[in-house]
Design a protein around this motif. Structure first.
Motif, PDB file in Angstrom:
ATOM      1  N   GLN A  74      40.613  29.667 -49.131  1.00  0.00           N
ATOM      2  CA  GLN A  74      39.561  30.777 -49.669  1.00  0.00           C
ATOM      3  C   GLN A  74      38.553  30.939 -48.456  1.00  0.00           C
ATOM      4  O   GLN A  74      38.067  31.957 -48.010  1.00  0.00           O
ATOM      5  CB  GLN A  74      38.703  30.369 -50.982  1.00  0.00           C
ATOM      6  N   GLN A  75      38.065  29.692 -47.812  1.00  0.00           N
ATOM      7  CA  GLN A  75      37.222  29.392 -46.797  1.00  0.00           C
ATOM      8  C   GLN A  75      37.727  30.396 -45.463  1.00  0.00           C
ATOM      9  O   GLN A  75      36.981  31.221 -44.760  1.00  0.00           O
ATOM     10  CB  GLN A  75      36.785  28.267 -46.204  1.00  0.00           C
ATOM     11  N   VAL A  76      38.904  30.093 -45.165  1.00  0.00           N
ATOM     12  CA  VAL A  76      39.828  30.768 -44.156  1.00  0.00           C
ATOM     13  C   VAL A  76      40.028  32.430 -44.332  1.00  0.00           C
ATOM     14  O   VAL A  76      39.578  33.228 -43.606  1.00  0.00           O
ATOM     15  CB  VAL A  76      41.293  30.407 -44.000  1.00  0.00           C
ATOM     16  N   ASP A  77      40.174  32.617 -45.717  1.00  0.00           N
ATOM     17  CA  ASP A  77      40.096  34.048 -46.190  1.00  0.00           C
ATOM     18  C   ASP A  77      38.703  34.882 -45.729  1.00  0.00           C
ATOM     19  O   ASP A  77      38.853  35.995 -45.402  1.00  0.00           O
ATOM     20  CB  ASP A  77      40.791  34.367 -47.364  1.00  0.00           C
ATOM     21  N   ASP A  78      37.718  34.024 -46.383  1.00  0.00           N
ATOM     22  CA  ASP A  78      36.471  34.478 -46.057  1.00  0.00           C
ATOM     23  C   ASP A  78      36.293  34.851 -44.527  1.00  0.00           C
ATOM     24  O   ASP A  78      35.753  35.907 -43.929  1.00  0.00           O
ATOM     25  CB  ASP A  78      35.684  33.641 -46.654  1.00  0.00           C
ATOM     26  N   CYS A  79      36.459  33.763 -43.676  1.00  0.00           N
ATOM     27  CA  CYS A  79      36.297  34.047 -42.358  1.00  0.00           C
ATOM     28  C   CYS A  79      37.155  35.188 -41.652  1.00  0.00           C
ATOM     29  O   CYS A  79      36.630  36.184 -40.849  1.00  0.00           O
ATOM     30  CB  CYS A  79      36.829  32.780 -41.432  1.00  0.00           C
ATOM     31  N   ILE A  80      38.395  35.326 -42.018  1.00  0.00           N
ATOM     32  CA  ILE A  80      39.177  36.333 -41.540  1.00  0.00           C
ATOM     33  C   ILE A  80      38.589  37.686 -41.954  1.00  0.00           C
ATOM     34  O   ILE A  80      38.546  38.677 -41.095  1.00  0.00           O
ATOM     35  CB  ILE A  80      40.681  36.191 -42.031  1.00  0.00           C
ATOM     36  N   HIS A  88      37.259  40.791 -39.559  1.00  0.00           N
ATOM     37  CA  HIS A  88      37.682  42.110 -39.680  1.00  0.00           C
ATOM     38  C   HIS A  88      36.428  43.008 -39.735  1.00  0.00           C
ATOM     39  O   HIS A  88      36.417  44.141 -39.338  1.00  0.00           O
ATOM     40  CB  HIS A  88      38.693  42.313 -40.779  1.00  0.00           C
ATOM     41  N   GLN A  89      35.543  42.647 -40.576  1.00  0.00           N
ATOM     42  CA  GLN A  89      34.411  43.708 -40.707  1.00  0.00           C
ATOM     43  C   GLN A  89      33.436  43.663 -39.201  1.00  0.00           C
ATOM     44  O   GLN A  89      33.085  44.533 -38.986  1.00  0.00           O
ATOM     45  CB  GLN A  89      33.217  42.814 -41.633  1.00  0.00           C
ATOM     46  N   MET A  90      33.665  42.698 -38.609  1.00  0.00           N
ATOM     47  CA  MET A  90      32.935  42.994 -37.310  1.00  0.00           C
ATOM     48  C   MET A  90      33.648  43.620 -36.216  1.00  0.00           C
ATOM     49  O   MET A  90      33.023  44.300 -35.175  1.00  0.00           O
ATOM     50  CB  MET A  90      32.756  41.442 -36.481  1.00  0.00           C
ATOM     51  N   SER A  91      35.009  43.735 -36.404  1.00  0.00           N
ATOM     52  CA  SER A  91      35.694  44.856 -35.341  1.00  0.00           C
ATOM     53  C   SER A  91      35.582  46.292 -35.505  1.00  0.00           C
ATOM     54  O   SER A  91      35.394  46.888 -36.624  1.00  0.00           O
ATOM     55  CB  SER A  91      37.004  44.428 -35.240  1.00  0.00           C
TER      56      SER A  91
END
Length: 98
Positions: free
Chosen positions: A85-91, A95-98
């Motif tokens: 879940q933490q990895v998914d949140d980071c991904i 994506h939102q930053m790009s």
């Protein structure tokens, strides 16, 4: 004159009583200070022992999880799911930053 002698004797008696009480209070304070120091040392010792026991408990919990008990499997799966879940949140944040 006799009243003055009686008053002086009573005053002297009261001073002696006060000095005795002062001495008793000093001894009591010394004893309480010593007891406090012992209690502080005992508390420090117990805290160190508690920390050691927590570390041993964590080690035993880890060892049990490596052995594969049912409880440890559930715990391990929960930890893995939390990490995913933490990895998914980071991904998602990337994506939102790009």
């Amino acid at each position: 004159m006799e009243d003055t002698n009686r008053s002086a004797a009573q005053l002297e008696k009261n001073i002696v009583l006060l000095l005795n009480k002062l001495k008793d209070n000093h001894y009591a304070l010394s004893n309480l200070t010593e007891q406090l120091e012992k209690n502080v040392q005992q508390n420090k010792s117990l805290l160190e022992e508690n920390t050691l026991l927590k570390e041993q408990n964590e080690s035993l919990t880890l060892a049990n999880s490596l052995l594969g008990s049912d409880q440890s499997n559930v715990t391990t799966k929960d930890k893995i799911n939390a990490l995913i879940q933490q990895v998914d949140d980071c991904i998602n944040q990337l994506h939102q930053m790009s």
